[in-house]
Enzyme design. Structure first.
Site, PDB file in Angstrom:
ATOM      1  CG  ASP A 123      -2.051  -0.993   1.125  1.00 36.98           C
ATOM      2  OD1 ASP A 123      -2.455  -1.324  -0.007  1.00 36.98           O
ATOM      3  OD2 ASP A 123      -2.547  -1.434   2.173  1.00 36.98           O
ATOM      4  CG  ASP A 141      -6.624  -1.410  -2.028  1.00 38.17           C
ATOM      5  OD1 ASP A 141      -6.783  -2.623  -2.245  1.00 38.17           O
ATOM      6  OD2 ASP A 141      -5.787  -0.965  -1.215  1.00 38.17           O
TER       7      ASP A 141
END
Length: 165
Positions: A123, A141
């Site tokens: 991330d 995402d």
């Protein structure tokens, strides 16, 4: 009886490849140029921040000993198979749904690759307002969320628009 692939929603699978290239490319850049936990400010309220997510969204089940890696991998594979079947059954002209499914598949495969290759999801997008930080996320995402929003939007469109949207 088989249908010509280009007459089905599978015509939109090229978008899966685009999402994968952009997602995995961005993650590769983070892995090459950032130390774990390193942050670089891009704009007010937006940072690049290298984080590892061993769970799901918002690090759900991240501290459960490793079984969740395979659990979430199985879910991703199942969802991808289901969406590919739905795309095959859909007409190529059903753009909104097919684009939504392709975005979800691309994002799911991007995060699946991370889980299987690294054991965690990379991330890097840190959005914040003042001292409040949203959960760090990645481009996969984002693709999944946009795809899901398009599926919901399609549900609100009148039937006539659904056929051509």
């Amino acid at each position: 009886m088989s249908k010509p692939i280009l007459s089905t929603g599978l015509r939109w699978l090229w978008l899966v490849v685009v999402v994968l290239i952009v997602d995995l490319g961005s993650k590769a850049l983070i892995l090459q140029h950032f130390a774990l936990g390193e942050t670089v400010s891009l704009f007010p309220s937006l940072n690049l921040h290298y984080a590892r997510n061993y769970g799901a969204a918002f690090s759900f089940l991240a501290d459960k000993g490793g079984w969740q890696r395979w659990f979430f991998a199985g879910i991703a594979i199942g969802i991808c198979v289901l969406l590919v079947v739905m795309m095959y059954r859909a007409k190529a002209s059903q753009k909104l749904n097919n684009i939504a499914y392709a975005l979800i598949i691309g994002g799911a495969l991007g995060n699946l690759f991370d889980r299987l290759w690294h054991g965690f999801v990379v991330d890097m997008i840190d959005f914040y307002v003042g001292d409040w930080h949203f959960a760090t996320f990645n481009l996969a995402d984002t693709a999944i969320c946009i795809g899901a929003a398009l599926v919901v939007l399609e549900g609100f469109l009148p039937s006539k628009q659904k056929a051509t949207a």
